[in-house]
Design an enzyme around this catalytic site. Structure first.
Site, short mmCIF file in Angstrom:
data_model
loop_
_atom_site.label_atom_id
_atom_site.label_comp_id
_atom_site.label_asym_id
_atom_site.label_seq_id
_atom_site.Cartn_x
_atom_site.Cartn_y
_atom_site.Cartn_z
N GLU A 73 5.14 6.74 -9.83
CA GLU A 73 3.75 6.47 -9.28
C GLU A 73 3.32 7.29 -8.15
O GLU A 73 2.00 7.79 -8.32
CB GLU A 73 4.03 4.78 -8.71
CG GLU A 73 4.27 3.93 -9.80
CD GLU A 73 4.18 2.47 -9.23
OE1 GLU A 73 3.21 2.14 -8.65
OE2 GLU A 73 5.18 1.69 -9.32
N HIS A 86 -0.16 1.48 -13.31
CA HIS A 86 0.39 0.09 -13.72
C HIS A 86 1.99 0.77 -13.95
O HIS A 86 2.17 1.72 -14.41
CB HIS A 86 0.06 -0.40 -15.12
CG HIS A 86 0.83 -1.40 -15.61
ND1 HIS A 86 0.60 -2.86 -14.96
CD2 HIS A 86 1.81 -1.62 -16.50
CE1 HIS A 86 1.39 -3.45 -15.69
NE2 HIS A 86 2.17 -2.72 -16.35
N LEU A 93 -4.40 -6.35 -7.32
CA LEU A 93 -3.90 -7.42 -8.18
C LEU A 93 -4.88 -8.59 -8.67
O LEU A 93 -4.47 -9.47 -9.20
CB LEU A 93 -2.66 -8.05 -7.37
CG LEU A 93 -1.35 -7.28 -7.23
CD1 LEU A 93 -0.15 -7.91 -6.62
CD2 LEU A 93 -1.13 -6.36 -8.40
N LYS A 94 -6.06 -8.21 -8.23
CA LYS A 94 -7.21 -9.20 -8.74
C LYS A 94 -7.99 -8.50 -10.09
O LYS A 94 -7.89 -7.33 -10.31
CB LYS A 94 -8.38 -9.40 -7.85
CG LYS A 94 -7.91 -10.49 -6.86
CD LYS A 94 -9.14 -10.51 -5.81
CE LYS A 94 -9.70 -11.93 -6.20
NZ LYS A 94 -10.53 -12.40 -4.96
N GLY A 144 0.69 -1.28 0.14
CA GLY A 144 -0.01 -0.07 -0.05
C GLY A 144 0.83 1.42 0.00
O GLY A 144 0.27 2.34 0.38
C1 GAR Z 1 2.87 -1.00 -7.63
O1 GAR Z 1 3.88 -0.77 -8.17
C2 GAR Z 1 1.64 -0.91 -8.66
O2 GAR Z 1 2.06 -0.09 -9.61
C3 GAR Z 1 1.68 -2.38 -8.95
O3 GAR Z 1 1.99 -3.06 -7.95
C4 GAR Z 1 2.72 -2.21 -6.88
C5 GAR Z 1 2.20 -2.17 -5.51
O4 GAR Z 1 2.60 -1.66 -4.58
N1 GAR Z 1 0.65 -2.62 -9.66
C6 GAR Z 1 0.53 -3.49 -10.89
O5 GAR Z 1 1.47 -3.96 -11.05
C7 GAR Z 1 -1.07 -3.64 -11.48
N2 GAR Z 1 -0.96 -4.45 -12.41
P1 GAR Z 1 2.04 -1.01 -3.25
O6 GAR Z 1 1.25 -1.83 -2.78
O7 GAR Z 1 3.08 -0.51 -2.51
O8 GAR Z 1 1.25 0.52 -3.68
#
Ligand code: GAR
Length: 196
Positions: A176, A105, A86-87, A16
């Protein structure tokens, strides 16, 4: 409701850090047209749930989509932000919030995206390919995985000697955590003003 702040739900699966960036952005006023009213986790015990609790934001662990839709409606949620969720959501769920779900992403779509390409895997693929620039993308969610209209992108340099972990950290810090709050504010503003 028109003129009122847009009710936001953030959906997460893990640590998160993007959720934290959104919470911090609301506190600092970068997000001013929306308020985070709910955090939804696909995973019990995700650290993101602790982050929600620490900030006094209601959270739920997702059981199924029907139950979730009821909660979202009862909380007045108008915008859903997928922040490391991620679902894969069903077409029915996406249809219920058409153009009201956005996702971050960790690559420059259309590179290194689609089914099975998430989290650290994205950076492994970027390094294996040998690209010199990667980044992050915020896009609307439609029925095609990572295939919805792009809202914003930010490029990040790949450096010699990068590991997937090092690259992931740089993409988070330089792209991000900046891009997602900015895009969330943009869409929340448009919903609040009734122009979306
Ligand atoms: C992040 O890098 C996000 O962009 C990626 O998962 C990570 C979550 O980190 N999402 C994907 O790959 C979606 N396809 P976080 O829980 O620390 O925010």
């Amino acid at each position: 409701m028109l003129g009122q702040k847009t009710g936001i739900a953030v959906m997460v699966s893990g640590g998160g850090t993007n959720l934290q960036a959104l919470i911090d952005a609301e506190k600092s006023g970068i997000i001013k047209s929306g308020e985070i009213r709910l955090v939804v986790s696909s995973t019990p015990g995700a650290y993101a749930l602790t982050r929600a609790e620490n900030s006094g934001i209601r959270s739920v662990v997702m059981k199924d989509e029907d139950q979730l839709l009821e909660i979202l409606k009862s909380e007045g949620i108008e915008l859903i932000v997928l922040a490391g969720f991620l679902k894969i959501l069903s077409p029915e769920f996406i249809g219920a919030y058409r153009d009201r779900i956005i996702n971050i992403h960790p690559s420059l779509i259309p590179s290194f995206c689609g089914k099975g390409c998430y989290g650290l895997h994205v950076h492994e693929k970027a390094l294996a390919y040998g690209v010199k620039v990667t980044g992050a993308t915020v896009h609307f969610v439609n029925e095609i995985t990572d295939g919805g209209r792009i809202i914003a992108q930010k490029a990040v340099e790949v450096c010699d000697g990068d590991t997937p972990e090092i690259l992931q950290k740089r993409v988070m810090e330089q792209a991000e955590w900046i891009l997602l709050p900015e895009a969330t504010e943009k869409i929340a503003y448009e919903i609040m003003k009734g122009i979306r």
